[in-house]
Design an enzyme around this catalytic site. Structure first.
Site: not given
Length: 335
Positions: A12, A39, A63, A127-128, A151, A153, A181, A274
């Site tokens: 994105i 990267l 970083d 993110t939603d 993720y 959280a 996306n 999952r």
């Protein structure tokens, strides 16, 4: 205007950088763009090839958790657009530590640097998934957060930190939350590029559980248009939803991808669902539509067809990446 884009070599973020440098980001004037990207496996300098020679582009490999690097890079920028994150749900279930470190501590490091240097605006991209799952209706921006994976959280934690810096320090922070996306340059661990590249290679694709999990699909270009509007006109301290307006079950999405790739259901392998798999996501985009004039412009049928064509025509981009993304059936998150 000098803009710092973290994670600007990712899926994105690189779309946003390409839009900025080609003049297709609505309403934004540009002096220079700096990309800060570590990267990691999903960051790829090839994503910036279309604008690599633009003299306004500066790339820094670093970083966001490194205070020295961040302090040096943030200095002199008017705006930070913060995409950098660990983002794959399945990887977060296997090991949460990198997600907490990058998504929470990295965001805090950036916010501290922006505060020190008086950065004009900090756009935090989220993110939603921070909301959890919703059986019916759609989330508004005031909905309570209830993340279900490490993720999501970690992203919820970074969201709250960003908003806290606005409330505590008066920083000009705005926050976006998007739906799923898709589009060119997406690393082939996510469901659409994984399925497409597997099918183009004659392989099989994994479908979680009963295939009934529902996601709203948003083309990456429309997402970045929404971010540009928020960067330009969003109100400080506010959250804006950016959605695509097309909900599909995973089974329906799989059917469309099979058809686009000329494959049949014999290429689909059911896999065990999952852990903590959210059943449905749905964002209400009334706020960004009415306040900022946002509307998705790329219909899903067209967007999927163009995405499949892009992967078919750009094997040189994705084939080397498949060495870290197995083509054999493996549980893969739709988000």
């Amino acid at each position: 205007m000098r803009i710092l884009v973290t994670g600007g070599a990712g899926f994105i973020g690189s779309e946003y950088v390409r839009m900025l440098l080609t003049g297709s980001a609505p309403g934004l004037s540009l002096g220079a763009v700096t990309v800060l990207d570590k990267l990691t496996y999903s960051g790829n300098l090839a994503n910036l090839d279309p604008v690599r020679d633009d003299p306004r582009l500066r790339f820094v490999q670093g970083d966001i958790c490194d205070p020295g690097t961040v302090d040096e890079v943030v200095a002199g920028h008017d705006v930070i657009v913060h995409f950098a994150a660990e983002s794959h749900v399945d990887r977060s279930i296997s090991g949460a530590a990198p997600f907490v470190t990058t998504n929470v501590l990295g965001t805090q490091t950036l916010l501290d640097a922006a505060l020190r240097h008086g950065t004009g605006r900090f756009v935090h991209v989220s993110t939603d998934e921070v909301y959890g799952s919703i059986a019916e209706g759609s989330w508004t921006e005031t909905w309570p957060l209830s993340p279900n994976s490490p993720y999501s959280a970690s992203k919820a934690g970074s969201d709250l930190l960003a908003l806290a810096y606005h409330r505590t320090h008066g920083m000009d922070v705005v926050l976006t939350r998007c739906s799923n996306n898709y589009g060119p340059y997406q690393f082939p661990e996510k469901v659409i590029p994984l399925f497409v590249t597997n099918l183009l290679d004659g392989g099989t694709v994994p479908l979680y559980g009963d295939g009934g999990n529902i996601r709203d699909w948003l083309h990456v270009h429309d997402h970045c248009v929404g971010i540009a509007l928020v960067q330009q006109k969003g109100r400080a301290g506010e959250v804006y939803h950016i959605g695509g307006g097309t909900e599909l079950t995973n089974k329906e999405l799989t059917e469309r991808l099979l058809e686009a790739c000329g494959a049949g259901w014999d290429r689909v392998v059911p896999v065990t669902d999952r852990k903590g798999h959210d059943r449905r996501y749905s964002l209400d985009i009334t706020k960004i539509s009415e306040e900022l004039g946002y509307a998705p412009s790329i219909p899903l049928d067209r967007g999927l067809a163009e995405t499949v064509t892009w992967y078919r025509d750009n094997r040189a981009w994705w084939e080397p990446l498949k060495t870290t993304t197995p083509t054999s059936p493996r549980p893969v998150s739709p988000a």
